[in-house]
Design an enzyme around this catalytic site. Structure first.
Site, PDB file in Angstrom:
ATOM      1  N   ASP A 196       0.822  -1.208   0.000  1.00 53.54           N
ATOM      2  CA  ASP A 196       0.000   0.000   0.000  1.00 53.54           C
ATOM      3  C   ASP A 196       0.865   1.270   0.000  1.00 53.54           C
ATOM      4  O   ASP A 196       2.011   1.258   0.439  1.00 53.54           O
ATOM      5  CB  ASP A 196      -0.879   0.047   1.259  1.00 53.54           C
ATOM      6  CG  ASP A 196      -2.008  -0.980   1.221  1.00 53.54           C
ATOM      7  OD1 ASP A 196      -2.052  -1.799   0.284  1.00 53.54           O
ATOM      8  OD2 ASP A 196      -2.843  -0.942   2.147  1.00 53.54           O
ATOM      9  N   HIS A 242      -6.115   3.158  -4.146  1.00 50.57           N
ATOM     10  CA  HIS A 242      -6.000   3.421  -2.698  1.00 50.57           C
ATOM     11  C   HIS A 242      -6.374   4.879  -2.418  1.00 50.57           C
ATOM     12  O   HIS A 242      -5.795   5.493  -1.527  1.00 50.57           O
ATOM     13  CB  HIS A 242      -4.582   3.092  -2.239  1.00 50.57           C
ATOM     14  CG  HIS A 242      -4.426   2.885  -0.758  1.00 50.57           C
ATOM     15  ND1 HIS A 242      -5.331   2.188   0.023  1.00 50.57           N
ATOM     16  CD2 HIS A 242      -3.447   3.275   0.102  1.00 50.57           C
ATOM     17  CE1 HIS A 242      -4.913   2.171   1.277  1.00 50.57           C
ATOM     18  NE2 HIS A 242      -3.776   2.822   1.358  1.00 50.57           N
ATOM     19  N   HIS A 275       3.829  -2.115   3.266  1.00 51.13           N
ATOM     20  CA  HIS A 275       3.826  -0.758   2.703  1.00 51.13           C
ATOM     21  C   HIS A 275       5.138  -0.500   1.960  1.00 51.13           C
ATOM     22  O   HIS A 275       6.210  -0.775   2.482  1.00 51.13           O
ATOM     23  CB  HIS A 275       3.646   0.280   3.812  1.00 51.13           C
ATOM     24  CG  HIS A 275       2.283   0.218   4.443  1.00 51.13           C
ATOM     25  ND1 HIS A 275       1.964  -0.710   5.405  1.00 51.13           N
ATOM     26  CD2 HIS A 275       1.157   0.945   4.224  1.00 51.13           C
ATOM     27  CE1 HIS A 275       0.690  -0.547   5.761  1.00 51.13           C
ATOM     28  NE2 HIS A 275       0.181   0.448   5.060  1.00 51.13           N
TER      29      HIS A 275
END
Ligand SMILES: [Zn+2]
Length: 242
Positions: free
Chosen positions: A56, A107, A207
């Site tokens: 992400d 996102h 991440h």
């Protein structure tokens, strides 16, 4: 076939989930990954042994290329939930992700908490991100992960109207708090093994982006997970599940 959507709370979350629901009310339901109060979202299907690495908050010019190198070296395909404004700033990175066969998800445009935002803001955040990703890759994204997992019914309804499948997760660690690679990998290993025993695939969040964050431990943890599980498990993208 059992639907892969929002399998029950046994998805790696344990008995405290119910207690949290009673105590936490709206905040709990809007942030907790397996909460079904706000409608179904894709978490993971009953395919034990399948692992979806999802990254992400990118693209990030420092960390995403290192991650792409790792994945290419190990011949692993992953899923990247990209922030639209970062994608606009680094279109060639987005093209590299797509060209390597990874799955690209939405996102939001600027990583806003969409649990409390007005519907018009949610729609703008999602549609702008989808639009820039489609412009860069030639293909609109199929999946949307709400920033922070924060959502309410309108968030998921708007996502679906825009052709996006909402996605949460069942294996996460606080890799944004800068623990060591070993600590991240160890914690995720426990979750992956527990999900396997429950007969579930693992939807793993790490991440590779975020402003000024050190993502070296997250990428090193991904390398450890690949080394550990590649002989016995199968790495898939979310395209394999929906
Ligand atoms: Zn995020």
């Amino acid at each position: 076939m059992i639907s892969p959507f929002a399998l029950d709370l046994s998805a790696g979350l344990g008995a405290t989930a119910g207690l949290g629901l009673a105590a936490g009310g709206f905040a709990y339901a809007s942030l907790w990954p397996a909460s079904r109060l706000f409608g179904p979202a894709l978490i993971a299907p009953p395919h034990p042994g399948e692992l979806a690495l999802t990254f992400d908050d990118g693209p990030n010019p420092l960390w995403t290329p290192r991650l792409l190198d790792l994945l290419a070296r190990r011949d692993v395909r992953a899923t990247f939930f990209l922030v639209g404004s970062y994608a606009q700033s680094h279109p060639s990175l987005v093209q590299q992700i797509a060209a390597a066969g990874h799955c690209i998800g939405n996102h939001s445009w600027s990583h806003r908490n969409l649990a409390l935002a007005p519907s018009s803001t949610i729609e703008d955040q999602l549609s702008r991100a989808s639009q820039i990703l489609a412009e860069i890759t030639g293909e609109p994204p199929r999946f949307f992960r709400p920033p922070y997992g924060a959502r309410r019914p309108a968030t998921l309804r708007i996502a679906r109207r825009l052709g996006l499948t909402p996605v949460l997760w069942n294996a996460m660690t606080s890799d944004w708090k800068n623990p060591s690679a070993d600590a991240i990998a160890l914690r995720l290993t426990h979750k992956i093994d527990s999900l396997y025993r429950q007969g579930l695939a693992a939807n793993i969040v790490l991440h590779d982006g975020g402003l000024s964050a050190d993502r070296a431990p997250s990428i090193a943890a991904a390398a450890q997970l690949i080394a550990r599980y590649q002989p016995t498990h199968q790495f898939v993208t979310l395209n394999a599940w929906a």
